[in-house]
Design a protein around this motif. Structure first.
Motif, short mmCIF file in Angstrom:
data_model
loop_
_atom_site.label_atom_id
_atom_site.label_comp_id
_atom_site.label_asym_id
_atom_site.label_seq_id
_atom_site.Cartn_x
_atom_site.Cartn_y
_atom_site.Cartn_z
N ALA A 214 0.69 -1.18 -0.12
CA ALA A 214 -0.06 -0.04 -0.18
C ALA A 214 0.75 1.34 0.02
N LYS A 215 2.04 1.29 0.80
CA LYS A 215 2.86 2.04 1.09
C LYS A 215 3.53 2.71 -0.51
N ASP A 216 3.99 1.54 -1.21
CA ASP A 216 4.49 1.69 -2.35
C ASP A 216 3.72 2.42 -3.50
N GLN A 217 2.34 2.11 -3.27
CA GLN A 217 1.10 2.73 -4.34
C GLN A 217 0.48 3.92 -3.69
N GLU A 218 1.03 4.30 -2.65
CA GLU A 218 0.59 5.51 -2.05
C GLU A 218 -0.99 5.59 -1.79
N SER A 219 -1.27 4.27 -1.13
CA SER A 219 -2.74 3.76 -0.98
C SER A 219 -2.56 3.80 0.45
N GLU A 220 -3.87 3.98 1.12
CA GLU A 220 -4.21 3.80 2.60
C GLU A 220 -5.28 2.71 2.82
N ILE A 221 -5.03 2.00 3.87
CA ILE A 221 -5.99 1.06 4.17
C ILE A 221 -6.77 1.37 5.48
N ILE A 222 -8.01 1.58 5.41
CA ILE A 222 -8.70 1.90 6.70
C ILE A 222 -9.59 0.75 6.96
N THR A 223 -9.68 0.55 8.29
CA THR A 223 -10.43 -0.55 9.02
C THR A 223 -11.48 -0.26 9.81
N ASN A 224 -12.55 -0.79 9.41
CA ASN A 224 -13.77 -0.52 10.19
C ASN A 224 -14.62 -1.78 10.85
N ILE A 225 -14.36 -1.86 12.02
CA ILE A 225 -14.73 -3.37 12.45
C ILE A 225 -15.95 -2.91 13.75
N GLN A 226 -17.18 -3.60 13.22
CA GLN A 226 -18.09 -3.31 14.37
C GLN A 226 -17.76 -3.94 15.73
N GLU A 227 -18.36 -3.32 16.66
CA GLU A 227 -18.06 -3.93 18.18
C GLU A 227 -18.65 -5.14 18.55
N ASN A 228 -17.92 -6.02 19.35
CA ASN A 228 -18.55 -7.15 19.75
C ASN A 228 -18.83 -8.16 18.58
N ILE A 229 -18.11 -8.21 17.55
CA ILE A 229 -18.14 -9.32 16.49
C ILE A 229 -17.86 -10.51 17.03
N PRO A 230 -18.67 -11.62 17.03
CA PRO A 230 -18.21 -13.10 17.55
C PRO A 230 -17.26 -13.77 16.57
N ALA A 231 -16.67 -14.62 17.40
CA ALA A 231 -15.74 -15.30 16.83
C ALA A 231 -16.49 -16.42 15.75
N VAL A 232 -15.71 -16.74 14.62
CA VAL A 232 -16.15 -17.43 13.54
C VAL A 232 -15.35 -18.98 13.66
N MET A 233 -16.25 -19.71 12.82
CA MET A 233 -15.68 -21.16 12.74
C MET A 233 -14.95 -21.12 11.32
N VAL A 234 -13.54 -21.21 11.44
CA VAL A 234 -12.82 -21.02 10.07
C VAL A 234 -11.48 -21.79 10.02
N ASP A 235 -10.84 -21.95 8.85
CA ASP A 235 -9.81 -21.97 8.80
C ASP A 235 -8.88 -20.80 8.59
N LYS A 236 -8.39 -20.46 9.84
CA LYS A 236 -7.60 -19.01 10.00
C LYS A 236 -6.62 -18.60 8.58
N SER A 237 -5.76 -19.52 8.40
CA SER A 237 -4.81 -19.05 7.45
C SER A 237 -5.25 -18.81 6.08
N GLU A 238 -6.54 -19.70 5.98
CA GLU A 238 -7.14 -19.76 4.83
C GLU A 238 -7.95 -18.52 4.36
N ILE A 239 -8.57 -18.03 5.55
CA ILE A 239 -9.45 -16.61 5.47
C ILE A 239 -8.55 -15.61 5.36
N ILE A 240 -7.41 -15.74 6.21
CA ILE A 240 -6.32 -14.61 5.95
C ILE A 240 -6.02 -14.30 4.38
N ARG A 241 -5.65 -15.59 3.81
CA ARG A 241 -5.45 -15.61 2.64
C ARG A 241 -6.33 -15.04 1.40
#
Length: 195
Positions: free
Chosen positions: A69-96
């Motif tokens: 993002a820095k190389d492309q002069e782009s910005e990444i903003i996050t907006n995560i709702q409060e109290n989001i429950p845990a999810v049942m996932v394969d963590k590394s695959e969802i991160i991918r």
């Protein structure tokens, strides 16, 4: 570096080393994508399902994409709702998947694009979205967006990222989709089951 010119410090090569490192990271990502596509298509991929914190997965992905993002002069903003429950996932695959969506938003748009990563609870599921204010997807490409190798000539990547992302979300019994408007930007969304 290989020439071992007398008196040349490693500091003189730092820019080249960073380029080599980034190129190697991208090549490794491409190879891993190709291998993963093979495993998903063959039905041999086994998800390691566990309860996971969505906030942590978003933070991991954003952290991984910061230098691009820095190389492309782009910005990444996050907006995560409060109290989001845990999810049942394969963590590394969802991160991918999240990383791929952020990466696409950066690479397939002009410099200075703003990317927003949002998480909400909607209809008993957790919905993750990655939006950009970029160029949007041309109408003729939209129906092919989740196919393998969707276009004949590609400026960037292999054409496997979104195809693999769909395979991953399908394997999690979730849904992935997008909304786009030319000249305004694109939003990719997917949902996941709550633990």
């Amino acid at each position: 570096i290989l020439s071992k010119k007398f008196g040349t410090s490693l500091e003189s090569f730092s820019e080249f080393l960073q380029d080599i490192y980034r190129t190697n990271e991208e090549l490794l990502r491409i190879v891993n994508n190709i291998l993963s596509v093979y495993h998903y298509e063959s039905g041999k991929f086994e998800l390691k399902i566990e309860s996971a914190n969505v906030n942590d997965m978003i933070n991991d992905s954003v952290h991984h994409m910061k230098s691009l993002a820095k190389d492309q002069e782009s910005e990444i903003i996050t907006n995560i709702q409060e109290n989001i429950p845990a999810v049942m996932v394969d963590k590394s695959e969802i991160i991918r998947v999240i990383t791929n969506l952020i990466s696409n938003a950066i690479k397939h748009n002009k410099k200075g694009t703003s990317i927003k990563v949002e998480v909400k609870r909607i209809n008993g599921k957790v919905q993750v979205s990655v939006s950009d204010n970029g160029e949007g997807i041309p109408e003729e490409e939209r129906s092919k967006i989740f196919r393998r190798y969707p276009t004949e000539k590609r400026k960037i990547g292999t054409g496997l990222g979104l195809y693999l992302s769909k395979q991953i979300i399908d394997a999690h019994k979730g849904t992935i989709w997008f909304e786009t408007k030319e000249g305004k930007g694109t939003t990719f969304c997917f949902n996941l089951s709550i633990s």
